[in-house]
Design a protein around this motif. Sequence first.
Motif, PDB file in Angstrom:
ATOM      1  N   VAL A  55       0.493 -86.892 -29.984  1.00 51.19           N
ATOM      2  CA  VAL A  55      -0.970 -86.919 -29.904  1.00 51.19           C
ATOM      3  C   VAL A  55      -1.502 -85.524 -29.600  1.00 51.19           C
ATOM      4  CG1 VAL A  55      -2.931 -87.784 -28.561  1.00 51.19           C
ATOM      5  CG2 VAL A  55      -1.147 -89.360 -29.298  1.00 51.19           C
ATOM      6  N   PHE A  56      -0.881 -84.853 -28.640  1.00 52.60           N
ATOM      7  CA  PHE A  56      -1.352 -83.522 -28.269  1.00 52.60           C
ATOM      8  C   PHE A  56      -1.238 -82.544 -29.438  1.00 52.60           C
ATOM      9  CE2 PHE A  56      -0.600 -79.240 -26.550  1.00 52.60           C
ATOM     10  CZ  PHE A  56      -1.803 -79.062 -25.894  1.00 52.60           C
ATOM     11  N   LEU A  57      -0.083 -82.523 -30.101  1.00 46.38           N
ATOM     12  CA  LEU A  57       0.099 -81.581 -31.210  1.00 46.38           C
ATOM     13  C   LEU A  57      -0.834 -81.886 -32.380  1.00 46.38           C
ATOM     14  CD1 LEU A  57       3.984 -81.149 -31.216  1.00 46.38           C
ATOM     15  CD2 LEU A  57       2.238 -79.530 -30.395  1.00 46.38           C
TER      16      LEU A  57
ATOM     17  N   SER B 129      -7.291 -89.447 -23.257  1.00 46.23           N
ATOM     18  CA  SER B 129      -7.997 -90.646 -23.731  1.00 46.23           C
ATOM     19  C   SER B 129      -7.031 -91.613 -24.395  1.00 46.23           C
ATOM     20  CB  SER B 129      -9.094 -90.263 -24.720  1.00 46.23           C
ATOM     21  OG  SER B 129     -10.113 -89.553 -24.074  1.00 46.23           O
ATOM     22  N   ALA B 130      -6.117 -91.106 -25.189  1.00 47.23           N
ATOM     23  CA  ALA B 130      -5.126 -91.965 -25.842  1.00 47.23           C
ATOM     24  C   ALA B 130      -4.215 -92.624 -24.809  1.00 47.23           C
ATOM     25  CB  ALA B 130      -4.305 -91.167 -26.845  1.00 47.23           C
TER      26      ALA B 130
ATOM     27  N   GLY C   2     -13.484 -90.148 -29.858  1.00 43.40           N
ATOM     28  CA  GLY C   2     -13.354 -89.242 -30.993  1.00 43.40           C
ATOM     29  C   GLY C   2     -11.928 -88.973 -31.429  1.00 43.40           C
ATOM     30  N   VAL C   3     -11.009 -89.864 -31.069  1.00 49.62           N
ATOM     31  CA  VAL C   3      -9.608 -89.695 -31.447  1.00 49.62           C
ATOM     32  C   VAL C   3      -9.375 -90.449 -32.760  1.00 49.62           C
ATOM     33  CG1 VAL C   3      -7.210 -90.071 -30.756  1.00 49.62           C
ATOM     34  CG2 VAL C   3      -8.936 -89.523 -29.036  1.00 49.62           C
ATOM     35  N   PRO C   4      -9.001 -89.740 -33.838  1.00 51.22           N
ATOM     36  CA  PRO C   4      -8.801 -90.407 -35.127  1.00 51.22           C
ATOM     37  C   PRO C   4      -7.496 -91.198 -35.191  1.00 51.22           C
ATOM     38  CG  PRO C   4      -8.353 -88.068 -35.337  1.00 51.22           C
ATOM     39  CD  PRO C   4      -8.843 -88.290 -33.937  1.00 51.22           C
TER      40      PRO C   4
END
Length: 160
Positions: A110-112, A130-131, A77-79
Motif C-alpha cells: 500500500v505504501f509503495l 487509512s488502509a 481517497g485510497v484507490p
Amino acid sequence: MSPLAEVLVGVAVLVGLVGAVVQIYPGSLIVMLAVATWGIVTGGTVGWVVTVVAVVSVLVAAVAKYLYAGKYLQAAGVPNRTLLVGGVLGVVGFFVVPVVGLPLGFVLGVFLSELQRLRVRDAAWRATVSALKATGLTILIELAGAMLATGAWVVGLLLT
C-alpha cells in the motif's frame, strides 16, 4: 449430539474465532459451519434457530465489512489499485516471511503504491494508515459476526 461431538464443535468454533482475528484462514466461515452442523444435527426448534442466527450473522458481517471498507477507503481517497498491490505483496510476504509476512507485505504494498501515485511520502503514509484502519475495522466486524454465531451456539447448548 454426543458430548464429544459438542467438544469438537467447540474446538472448531475456537479455531474459527482465532481465524477471524488473524485473517490467515476463513475463521468466521469455520464458526458458521461448525455451529450450523451442531444445529442441524441437534435439530428441533433450538437447533434450527441457532443455525439461522449463525448463518445470518456471519453473512451480514461479511457483506458489511466489504461495504464499510470500500466507503471508508473511498472517503480517504485510497484507490482500489492500491489495495490490489497491497494484497499481492501481502500474499508474497506470507510465503517469504512466515507469520508476519502477510501484514508486512500489505503495508509495504500500500505504501509503495501510494508513494508511486502521490510522489509525497507523508501523503502515502496517511493513505497506508487509512488502509490499515479500514482493515482493522473489517476484522472487528467479522469477529462480531463470528461472536454472534458463537453466542447463539452457547445459548443453544444451554437450552438443550
